[in-house]
Design a protein around this motif. Structure first.
Motif, PDB file in Angstrom:
ATOM      1  N   ASN A 161       0.951  -5.400  -7.686  1.00 18.69           N
ATOM      2  CA  ASN A 161       0.767  -4.404  -8.723  1.00 18.69           C
ATOM      3  C   ASN A 161       1.271  -3.052  -8.251  1.00 18.69           C
ATOM      4  OD1 ASN A 161      -1.646  -2.862  -7.554  1.00 18.69           O
ATOM      5  ND2 ASN A 161      -2.348  -4.979  -7.563  1.00 18.69           N
ATOM      6  N   SER A 162       1.508  -2.194  -9.235  1.00  9.84           N
ATOM      7  CA  SER A 162       2.033  -0.870  -8.945  1.00  9.84           C
ATOM      8  C   SER A 162       1.598   0.080 -10.049  1.00  9.84           C
ATOM      9  CB  SER A 162       3.556  -0.910  -8.858  1.00  9.84           C
ATOM     10  OG  SER A 162       4.090   0.364  -8.553  1.00  9.84           O
ATOM     11  N   SER A 163       1.668   1.355  -9.747  1.00  6.88           N
ATOM     12  CA  SER A 163       1.331   2.351 -10.760  1.00  6.88           C
ATOM     13  C   SER A 163       2.227   3.567 -10.606  1.00  6.88           C
ATOM     14  CB  SER A 163      -0.143   2.764 -10.658  1.00  6.88           C
ATOM     15  OG  SER A 163      -0.393   3.424  -9.431  1.00  6.88           O
ATOM     16  N   LEU A 164       2.391   4.243 -11.727  1.00  3.51           N
ATOM     17  CA  LEU A 164       3.105   5.524 -11.770  1.00  3.51           C
ATOM     18  C   LEU A 164       2.165   6.528 -12.415  1.00  3.51           C
ATOM     19  CD1 LEU A 164       5.363   7.646 -11.993  1.00  3.51           C
ATOM     20  CD2 LEU A 164       6.238   6.384 -13.976  1.00  3.51           C
ATOM     21  N   HIS A 165       1.874   7.593 -11.695  1.00  4.51           N
ATOM     22  CA  HIS A 165       0.993   8.640 -12.194  1.00  4.51           C
ATOM     23  C   HIS A 165       1.803   9.919 -12.334  1.00  4.51           C
ATOM     24  CE1 HIS A 165      -2.801  10.769 -12.832  1.00  4.51           C
ATOM     25  NE2 HIS A 165      -2.346  11.697 -12.005  1.00  4.51           N
ATOM     26  N   ILE A 166       1.736  10.520 -13.504  1.00  6.03           N
ATOM     27  CA  ILE A 166       2.435  11.788 -13.745  1.00  6.03           C
ATOM     28  C   ILE A 166       1.395  12.869 -13.995  1.00  6.03           C
ATOM     29  CG2 ILE A 166       4.052  13.044 -15.213  1.00  6.03           C
ATOM     30  CD1 ILE A 166       5.532  10.479 -15.721  1.00  6.03           C
ATOM     31  N   THR A 167       1.478  13.935 -13.254  1.00  5.62           N
ATOM     32  CA  THR A 167       0.558  15.058 -13.432  1.00  5.62           C
ATOM     33  C   THR A 167       1.230  16.159 -14.244  1.00  5.62           C
ATOM     34  OG1 THR A 167       1.267  16.052 -11.352  1.00  5.62           O
ATOM     35  CG2 THR A 167      -0.619  14.577 -11.259  1.00  5.62           C
ATOM     36  N   ALA A 168       0.398  16.899 -14.968  1.00  2.00           N
ATOM     37  CA  ALA A 168       0.867  18.062 -15.726  1.00  2.00           C
ATOM     38  C   ALA A 168       2.115  17.729 -16.532  1.00  2.00           C
ATOM     39  CB  ALA A 168       1.117  19.228 -14.782  1.00  2.00           C
ATOM     40  N   THR A 199       3.810  10.259  -8.879  1.00  2.44           N
ATOM     41  CA  THR A 199       3.271   9.544  -7.721  1.00  2.44           C
ATOM     42  C   THR A 199       3.333   8.051  -7.996  1.00  2.44           C
ATOM     43  OG1 THR A 199       1.764  11.355  -7.168  1.00  2.44           O
ATOM     44  CG2 THR A 199       1.297   9.197  -6.198  1.00  2.44           C
ATOM     45  N   PHE A 200       3.973   7.320  -7.106  1.00  2.00           N
ATOM     46  CA  PHE A 200       4.161   5.877  -7.241  1.00  2.00           C
ATOM     47  C   PHE A 200       3.351   5.173  -6.158  1.00  2.00           C
ATOM     48  CE2 PHE A 200       7.848   6.264 -10.044  1.00  2.00           C
ATOM     49  CZ  PHE A 200       8.316   7.527  -9.720  1.00  2.00           C
ATOM     50  N   GLY A 213       0.781  -1.228   0.000  1.00  4.66           N
ATOM     51  CA  GLY A 213       0.000   0.000   0.000  1.00  4.66           C
ATOM     52  C   GLY A 213       0.813   1.278   0.000  1.00  4.66           C
ATOM     53  N   GLU A 214       2.114   1.151  -0.143  1.00  5.02           N
ATOM     54  CA  GLU A 214       2.990   2.320  -0.057  1.00  5.02           C
ATOM     55  C   GLU A 214       2.743   3.294  -1.199  1.00  5.02           C
ATOM     56  OE1 GLU A 214       7.111   1.243   0.124  1.00  5.02           O
ATOM     57  OE2 GLU A 214       7.706   3.187   0.951  1.00  5.02           O
TER      58      GLU A 214
END
Lengths: 115, 109
Positions: free
Chosen positions: B71-78, B62-63, B53-54
């Motif tokens: 599972n994992s995700s990488l979110h990039i804003t702007a 945001t990772f 949950g980190e």
């Protein structure tokens, strides 16, 4: 951090010949790896280079085709033997220094083209 | 054996928009790492996630690591033009890292 250099940076070779790639690290590291990355593809681990003992090869890779030397904690070589066009790829050396929580550093890579 | 899948393979983003790349493992991971590879360059370490949950942030990135550590995700804003490149997740099961296929990001100015 670890600074890694590789030689050669690129080469064009004839089918049936062999090429040895050198990897030099600026500090002593226990864990050193060799990867292959075909154009536009992901990284595939070839083997873990062990200092003082034989390398540990991943499934699909064998010592006769990819012999590896690791004479000390800062240097390793990977040889691509009896090359065919299918061996055309980028070969990357990577290290995981102690105390870096598993972070891996990659060398600049060796771009190999086999004709 | 351990397999790490990553989607999408390509992401074309308008500058200023957000996007997310996702990573899924066939097995539970001890940790997951993210790398960025610029065109013509070599992979560069971005971050490592270890705990279930980190969530970690690096500026606009945001990772996340899933609760089941699969599972994992990488979110990039702007998104900016400097975000161009291929983002790889790499999951560690036993001793080795298994890399996902990568998400190649291009940015429309």
């Amino acid at each position: 951090s670890a600074v890694i250099s590789q030689k050669p940076s690129r080469d064009i070779c004839q089918r049936g010949t062999s090429l040895t790639i050198q990897c030099q690290v600026d500090s002593q590291v226990t864990m050193m790896f060799w990867y292959r990355q075909q154009p536009g593809q992901s990284l595939t681990l070839i083997a873990t280079a062990n200092q003082g003992s034989e390398a540990t090869y991943e499934s699909g890779f064998v010592i006769d085709k990819f012999p590896i030397s690791r004479p000390n904690l800062t240097f390793s070589t990977l040889t691509v033997s009896n090359m065919s066009p299918e061996d055309s790829s980028i070969y990357l050396c990577s290290v995981a220094p102690s105390g870096r929580d598993g972070e891996q550093f990659f060398g600049p890579g060796t771009r190999l083209t086999v004709l | 054996g351990q397999q790490v899948m990553q989607i999408p393979q390509y992401q074309h983003v308008q500058e200023g928009e957000d996007f997310t790349t996702y990573c899924n493992s066939s097995t539970t991971l001890s940790n997951i790492q993210w790398y960025k590879q610029r065109p013509g360059g070599h992979p560069v370490f971005l971050i490592q996630l270890v705990k279930s949950g980190e969530v970690k942030k690096q500026k606009r990135l945001t990772f996340q690591f899933g609760e089941a550590k699969k599972n994992s995700s990488l979110h990039i804003t702007a998104t900016q033009t400097t975000d161009v490149g291929t983002y790889f997740c790499a999951g560690r099961g036993d001793y080795k890292l298994s890399f996902g296929a990568g998400t190649t990001v291009t940015v429309r100015a």
